[in-house]
Motif scaffolding. Structure first.
Motif, PDB file in Angstrom:
ATOM      1  N   GLN A  50      35.783  69.327  35.256  1.00  0.00           N
ATOM      2  CA  GLN A  50      35.104  68.457  34.401  1.00  0.00           C
ATOM      3  C   GLN A  50      34.898  67.262  34.974  1.00  0.00           C
ATOM      4  OE1 GLN A  50      37.115  69.030  30.508  1.00  0.00           O
ATOM      5  NE2 GLN A  50      35.913  67.468  29.538  1.00  0.00           N
ATOM      6  N   LEU A  51      33.498  66.645  34.711  1.00  0.00           N
ATOM      7  CA  LEU A  51      33.203  65.496  35.263  1.00  0.00           C
ATOM      8  C   LEU A  51      34.247  64.293  35.003  1.00  0.00           C
ATOM      9  CD1 LEU A  51      29.117  65.334  35.213  1.00  0.00           C
ATOM     10  CD2 LEU A  51      31.058  65.654  37.159  1.00  0.00           C
ATOM     11  N   SER A  52      34.882  64.177  34.024  1.00  0.00           N
ATOM     12  CA  SER A  52      35.613  62.922  33.420  1.00  0.00           C
ATOM     13  C   SER A  52      36.941  62.983  34.077  1.00  0.00           C
ATOM     14  CB  SER A  52      35.663  63.243  31.913  1.00  0.00           C
ATOM     15  OG  SER A  52      36.318  64.294  31.743  1.00  0.00           O
ATOM     16  N   LYS A  53      37.054  64.092  34.753  1.00  0.00           N
ATOM     17  CA  LYS A  53      38.379  64.342  35.475  1.00  0.00           C
ATOM     18  C   LYS A  53      38.254  63.771  36.964  1.00  0.00           C
ATOM     19  CE  LYS A  53      40.822  67.702  32.803  1.00  0.00           C
ATOM     20  NZ  LYS A  53      40.227  67.498  31.511  1.00  0.00           N
ATOM     21  N   SER A 126      29.851  69.993  28.414  1.00  0.00           N
ATOM     22  CA  SER A 126      30.491  69.253  29.458  1.00  0.00           C
ATOM     23  C   SER A 126      30.729  67.903  29.420  1.00  0.00           C
ATOM     24  CB  SER A 126      29.724  69.307  30.807  1.00  0.00           C
ATOM     25  OG  SER A 126      28.443  68.850  30.673  1.00  0.00           O
ATOM     26  N   SER A 127      30.643  67.451  28.112  1.00  0.00           N
ATOM     27  CA  SER A 127      30.679  66.004  27.445  1.00  0.00           C
ATOM     28  C   SER A 127      31.742  65.789  26.437  1.00  0.00           C
ATOM     29  CB  SER A 127      29.105  65.485  26.859  1.00  0.00           C
ATOM     30  OG  SER A 127      29.420  64.569  25.978  1.00  0.00           O
ATOM     31  N   GLU A 161      30.348  84.310  26.359  1.00  0.00           N
ATOM     32  CA  GLU A 161      31.323  83.524  26.926  1.00  0.00           C
ATOM     33  C   GLU A 161      31.476  82.645  25.776  1.00  0.00           C
ATOM     34  OE1 GLU A 161      32.518  81.092  30.789  1.00  0.00           O
ATOM     35  OE2 GLU A 161      31.125  82.773  31.167  1.00  0.00           O
ATOM     36  N   TYR A 162      30.293  82.022  25.209  1.00  0.00           N
ATOM     37  CA  TYR A 162      30.241  80.877  24.129  1.00  0.00           C
ATOM     38  C   TYR A 162      29.330  81.647  23.108  1.00  0.00           C
ATOM     39  CZ  TYR A 162      31.692  78.308  28.326  1.00  0.00           C
ATOM     40  OH  TYR A 162      32.199  77.642  29.409  1.00  0.00           O
ATOM     41  N   ASP A 163      29.709  81.067  21.929  1.00  0.00           N
ATOM     42  CA  ASP A 163      28.991  81.454  20.755  1.00  0.00           C
ATOM     43  C   ASP A 163      27.797  80.279  20.634  1.00  0.00           C
ATOM     44  OD1 ASP A 163      30.586  83.752  19.406  1.00  0.00           O
ATOM     45  OD2 ASP A 163      31.990  81.978  19.698  1.00  0.00           O
ATOM     46  N   ALA A 164      27.928  79.198  21.238  1.00  0.00           N
ATOM     47  CA  ALA A 164      26.945  78.210  21.190  1.00  0.00           C
ATOM     48  C   ALA A 164      27.314  77.253  22.182  1.00  0.00           C
ATOM     49  CB  ALA A 164      27.195  77.473  19.840  1.00  0.00           C
ATOM     50  N   ILE A 165      25.983  76.595  22.572  1.00  0.00           N
ATOM     51  CA  ILE A 165      26.161  75.250  23.866  1.00  0.00           C
ATOM     52  C   ILE A 165      25.451  74.183  22.966  1.00  0.00           C
ATOM     53  CG2 ILE A 165      26.730  76.871  25.687  1.00  0.00           C
ATOM     54  CD1 ILE A 165      23.792  76.661  26.427  1.00  0.00           C
ATOM     55  N   ILE A 166      25.853  73.128  23.581  1.00  0.00           N
ATOM     56  CA  ILE A 166      24.798  71.910  23.267  1.00  0.00           C
ATOM     57  C   ILE A 166      24.009  71.513  24.480  1.00  0.00           C
ATOM     58  CG2 ILE A 166      25.017  69.772  22.343  1.00  0.00           C
ATOM     59  CD1 ILE A 166      27.151  70.278  20.474  1.00  0.00           C
ATOM     60  N   LEU A 167      23.154  70.960  24.599  1.00  0.00           N
ATOM     61  CA  LEU A 167      22.475  70.611  25.712  1.00  0.00           C
ATOM     62  C   LEU A 167      21.336  69.416  25.541  1.00  0.00           C
ATOM     63  CD1 LEU A 167      20.997  73.986  27.190  1.00  0.00           C
ATOM     64  CD2 LEU A 167      22.738  72.610  28.183  1.00  0.00           C
ATOM     65  N   PRO A 244      34.926  59.114  24.930  1.00  0.00           N
ATOM     66  CA  PRO A 244      33.753  59.718  24.122  1.00  0.00           C
ATOM     67  C   PRO A 244      32.995  58.262  23.557  1.00  0.00           C
ATOM     68  CG  PRO A 244      35.993  60.711  23.545  1.00  0.00           C
ATOM     69  CD  PRO A 244      36.058  59.564  24.650  1.00  0.00           C
ATOM     70  N   ILE A 245      32.135  57.931  24.298  1.00  0.00           N
ATOM     71  CA  ILE A 245      31.180  56.541  23.762  1.00  0.00           C
ATOM     72  C   ILE A 245      29.807  57.239  23.746  1.00  0.00           C
ATOM     73  CG2 ILE A 245      31.081  55.907  26.116  1.00  0.00           C
ATOM     74  CD1 ILE A 245      31.069  53.170  25.158  1.00  0.00           C
ATOM     75  N   GLY A 246      28.927  56.792  22.581  1.00  0.00           N
ATOM     76  CA  GLY A 246      27.606  57.080  22.679  1.00  0.00           C
ATOM     77  C   GLY A 246      26.851  55.865  22.051  1.00  0.00           C
TER      78      GLY A 246
END
Length: 307
Positions: A50-53, A126-127, A161-167, A244-246
């Motif tokens: 994970q990028l945050s790591k 991944s966010s 592997e996933y039921d859904a993803i967000i892109l 977690p910032i947006g």
């Protein structure tokens, strides 16, 4: 004929959006020849963590900035959301072209809407920002991290592997994916995007007037203003991929508004501030001021200490 060397990451999306930008530049600068130089960044090499790591945003720009500094390239095309809110000395953002769709796209097997996902469904992202907002909206689903390019992530979903993803909608659109693959687009006012999501930023060596003039032909004032407000907020809040910032800035009836979001990783604490001001930097700072007043900075300090 002048030759301009354009630095880009080696990923499919990065190369595609760079070529799209070069096509626009060539239309407006027929006496200039643009050549791409592919650069592998640390962020491209680390695909299983994970990028945050491992350090967050700067992972996708450092090697490209080195090439720019050394004169191997004359300009660098970045996804603006990957660019730290403060550039190192010696560089400047010379152009921000028209923004693509800034929304987050929700893709699911059998086109099941997010609100209709069965309890216990697994959603991939991944966010941290997306993860926190998903958990706040549905505490009965599991959010698992997923890396890889768009095709890889979609295949992982289709394989079960996933039921859904967000892109990011912008990436899908730039890569030519049809709208039909998307189950729904999240409203950016309700599901806050990443800072500068959907925008590109073109970086040059500071003071390179010739490059500045060439790039002025594709610069978009409105996109530059809205993303400047978002990035000013990010800079003040000391935000990164580890938090977690947006932020989402927009013009409404000629007025510039910015909605800022800060959450904890679990999605149980949420701070949302919306303000208006004429100057984008002032606006970013106004939203940050309010965030500090209501205690949001404590989340960031706590996360940064733990990291």
């Amino acid at each position: 004929m002048k030759i301009v060397k354009v630095g880009t990451r080696r990923s499919g999306l990065a190369k595609t959006q760079t070529m799209q930008l070069i096509n626009e530049l060539e239309k407006r600068n027929p006496d200039v020849k643009f050549e791409t130089v592919e650069i592998v960044t640390k962020g491209d090499q680390i695909v299983n963590v994970q990028l945050s790591k491992v350090g967050g945003k700067g992972l996708f720009v450092k090697e490209i900035e080195e090439a720019l500094k050394n004169g191997e390239i004359d300009m660098a095309v970045h996804s603006l959301k990957d660019v730290p809110s403060e550039l190192p000395p010696g560089f400047e953002l010379a152009a921000v072209p028209v923004r693509e769709d800034m929304r987050d796209a929700f893709l699911s097997n059998n086109k099941v809407a997010f609100k209709d996902l069965p309890s216990g469904s697994i959603v991939g992202t991944s966010s941290l920002r997306r993860s926190a907002q998903l958990k706040e909206l549905r505490d009965d689903i599991t959010v698992n991290w997923v890396r890889g390019n768009i095709d890889t992530r979609i295949k992982k979903m289709e394989s079960g592997e996933y039921d859904a993803i967000i892109l990011a909608a912008a990436g899908l659109k730039r890569m030519g994916w049809s709208d039909t693959i998307v189950t729904e687009y999240f409203d950016p006012v309700e599901f806050i995007p990443a800072i500068a999501q959907g925008a590109l930023g073109v970086e040059i060596r500071e003071g390179d007037i010739e490059m500045r003039n060439i790039l002025s032909t594709i610069h978009d004032d409105e996109t530059s203003t809205t993303t400047s407000a978002e990035r000013a907020f990010l800079k003040r809040m000391d935000g990164s991929c580890q938090v977690p910032i947006g932020g989402y800035a927009e013009y409404v009836d000629g007025e510039l508004y910015l909605t800022g979001l800060i959450m904890n990783e679990e999605g149980t604490e949420k701070f949302l501030v919306r303000k208006s001001a004429d100057d984008p930097i002032e606006l970013g700072n106004l939203v940050a001021d309010e965030m500090e007043k209501i205690g949001a900075k404590e989340i960031i300090d706590r996360i940064n200490e733990n990291k």
